[in-house]
Scaffold this motif. Sequence first.
Motif, mmCIF file in Angstrom:
data_model
loop_
_atom_site.group_PDB
_atom_site.id
_atom_site.type_symbol
_atom_site.label_atom_id
_atom_site.label_comp_id
_atom_site.label_asym_id
_atom_site.label_seq_id
_atom_site.Cartn_x
_atom_site.Cartn_y
_atom_site.Cartn_z
ATOM 1 N N VAL A 41 34.884 41.195 35.464
ATOM 2 C CA VAL A 41 36.210 41.056 36.065
ATOM 3 C C VAL A 41 37.213 41.661 35.079
ATOM 4 O O VAL A 41 37.407 41.147 33.979
ATOM 5 C CB VAL A 41 36.557 39.584 36.344
ATOM 6 C CG1 VAL A 41 37.969 39.471 36.914
ATOM 7 C CG2 VAL A 41 35.538 38.974 37.306
ATOM 8 N N LEU A 66 39.255 34.412 39.404
ATOM 9 C CA LEU A 66 38.098 35.281 39.626
ATOM 10 C C LEU A 66 37.050 35.111 38.525
ATOM 11 O O LEU A 66 35.842 35.119 38.799
ATOM 12 C CB LEU A 66 38.543 36.734 39.710
ATOM 13 C CG LEU A 66 39.434 37.087 40.906
ATOM 14 C CD1 LEU A 66 39.843 38.553 40.850
ATOM 15 C CD2 LEU A 66 38.715 36.789 42.218
ATOM 16 N N ARG A 93 30.052 38.366 35.870
ATOM 17 C CA ARG A 93 30.475 39.631 36.463
ATOM 18 C C ARG A 93 31.594 40.252 35.624
ATOM 19 O O ARG A 93 32.312 39.564 34.902
ATOM 20 C CB ARG A 93 30.985 39.420 37.896
ATOM 21 C CG ARG A 93 29.971 38.809 38.836
ATOM 22 C CD ARG A 93 28.763 39.707 39.071
ATOM 23 N NE ARG A 93 29.119 40.915 39.793
ATOM 24 C CZ ARG A 93 29.094 41.014 41.126
ATOM 25 N NH1 ARG A 93 28.723 39.983 41.874
ATOM 26 N NH2 ARG A 93 29.385 42.162 41.724
ATOM 27 N N ALA A 125 32.784 41.806 45.314
ATOM 28 C CA ALA A 125 31.674 41.350 44.480
ATOM 29 C C ALA A 125 30.436 41.104 45.331
ATOM 30 O O ALA A 125 29.316 41.474 44.959
ATOM 31 C CB ALA A 125 32.074 40.075 43.734
ATOM 32 N N GLU A 126 30.624 40.509 46.489
ATOM 33 C CA GLU A 126 29.511 40.244 47.405
ATOM 34 C C GLU A 126 28.883 41.554 47.883
ATOM 35 O O GLU A 126 27.669 41.648 48.061
ATOM 36 C CB GLU A 126 30.015 39.438 48.609
ATOM 37 C CG GLU A 126 28.965 39.155 49.670
ATOM 38 C CD GLU A 126 27.863 38.223 49.185
ATOM 39 O OE1 GLU A 126 26.763 38.257 49.785
ATOM 40 O OE2 GLU A 126 28.082 37.464 48.216
ATOM 41 N N CYS A 154 41.117 45.627 43.497
ATOM 42 C CA CYS A 154 41.379 44.557 44.461
ATOM 43 C C CYS A 154 42.818 44.036 44.378
ATOM 44 O O CYS A 154 43.535 44.279 43.407
ATOM 45 C CB CYS A 154 40.388 43.424 44.244
ATOM 46 S SG CYS A 154 38.666 43.949 44.464
ATOM 47 N N ALA A 211 38.592 40.468 46.281
ATOM 48 C CA ALA A 211 37.761 40.560 45.087
ATOM 49 C C ALA A 211 36.400 39.918 45.303
ATOM 50 O O ALA A 211 35.361 40.475 44.911
ATOM 51 C CB ALA A 211 38.472 39.909 43.905
ATOM 52 N N LEU A 212 36.376 38.761 45.943
ATOM 53 C CA LEU A 212 35.107 38.087 46.199
ATOM 54 C C LEU A 212 34.264 38.883 47.196
ATOM 55 O O LEU A 212 33.041 38.954 47.069
ATOM 56 C CB LEU A 212 35.354 36.671 46.714
ATOM 57 C CG LEU A 212 36.024 35.714 45.713
ATOM 58 C CD1 LEU A 212 36.275 34.363 46.365
ATOM 59 C CD2 LEU A 212 35.179 35.556 44.461
ATOM 60 N N ILE A 222 35.082 44.371 39.090
ATOM 61 C CA ILE A 222 36.123 43.848 39.968
ATOM 62 C C ILE A 222 37.435 43.926 39.206
ATOM 63 O O ILE A 222 37.604 43.266 38.170
ATOM 64 C CB ILE A 222 35.842 42.388 40.378
ATOM 65 C CG1 ILE A 222 34.447 42.249 40.994
ATOM 66 C CG2 ILE A 222 36.933 41.884 41.321
ATOM 67 C CD1 ILE A 222 34.227 43.060 42.231
ATOM 68 N N GLN A 263 35.088 32.070 39.322
ATOM 69 C CA GLN A 263 34.242 32.157 40.504
ATOM 70 C C GLN A 263 33.159 33.234 40.424
ATOM 71 O O GLN A 263 32.234 33.236 41.239
ATOM 72 C CB GLN A 263 35.110 32.432 41.745
ATOM 73 C CG GLN A 263 36.056 31.299 42.086
ATOM 74 C CD GLN A 263 36.839 31.594 43.347
ATOM 75 O OE1 GLN A 263 36.292 31.554 44.459
ATOM 76 N NE2 GLN A 263 38.110 31.903 43.199
ATOM 77 N N LEU A 264 33.288 34.120 39.441
ATOM 78 C CA LEU A 264 32.327 35.214 39.313
ATOM 79 C C LEU A 264 31.715 35.247 37.908
ATOM 80 O O LEU A 264 31.852 36.233 37.180
ATOM 81 C CB LEU A 264 33.009 36.552 39.626
ATOM 82 C CG LEU A 264 33.556 36.716 41.045
ATOM 83 C CD1 LEU A 264 34.403 37.981 41.147
ATOM 84 C CD2 LEU A 264 32.407 36.751 42.058
ATOM 85 N N GLU A 268 42.207 37.247 45.810
ATOM 86 C CA GLU A 268 40.949 36.542 45.606
ATOM 87 C C GLU A 268 39.958 36.896 46.711
ATOM 88 O O GLU A 268 38.781 37.153 46.450
ATOM 89 C CB GLU A 268 41.209 35.034 45.591
ATOM 90 C CG GLU A 268 40.010 34.181 45.301
ATOM 91 C CD GLU A 268 40.372 32.711 45.192
ATOM 92 O OE1 GLU A 268 39.956 31.941 46.075
ATOM 93 O OE2 GLU A 268 41.087 32.349 44.234
#
Length: 226
Positions: free
Chosen positions: A180, A171, A178, A139-140, A129, A135-136, A146, A174-175, A132
């Motif tokens: 990252v 990231l 996950r 992830a979605e 990525c 990357a989001l 990521i 926010q994740l 932001e």
Amino acid sequence: MHPAIRALEGTLIVSCQAYPGEPMRDPRTMAQVAAAVEEGGASAVRAQGLEDIAQVKTAVTVPVIGIWKDGSEGVFITPTLAHCRAVIEAGADILALDGTLRERPDGLTFAETLRRIRDLTDIPVMADCDSEESALAAAEAGADIIGTTLAGYTGARPSTEGPDLELLSSLVAQLPGRAVVAEGRVHTTAQAAACREAGAFAVVVGTAITHPTSITRWFGAAVQGA
């Protein structure tokens, strides 16, 4: 989280690549480099090109993260679904591809590409990525890893002197839970440590370990400038 991904937490991943026209641009050489970094403790290796992936796969026991760079502008890291299929068939344990929001050569979005990959295999997928937003979105869409791989290379974010720790920290926050992964311009051990301190699940280092031409230039500039 996929078991192959969970095993990478808190570790160093090494990217083993040489560029066209360089003395080390040979799949056998890259396989030897990969074996050497595995001996040094790399938890996985990242290999570029179908022949490299196949050769590296025979030389190491750690997972091989496979990519196929095709072109030099726009989306060129495993840019199409066909490239993804070829990387998987070459033996990659983890598939990595461009995870940005830019238009892909085959017209598919990252999410559409990932859905079609899932129809073929359950191989873990790493999204390279650049921001932001991308990357989001990756992830979605369901990407297993990521990566900040393309931050500073596409114009989505300014290029930082070292790794983009601001993006990485954002990231991670926010994740939660996950994978990252920090990648891109990690050139010193201090920078690698800073990535982990910022919450990186794992850290990818390439040039600073496996590209002697660049390393020689760094030292040469330091000596000449002293």
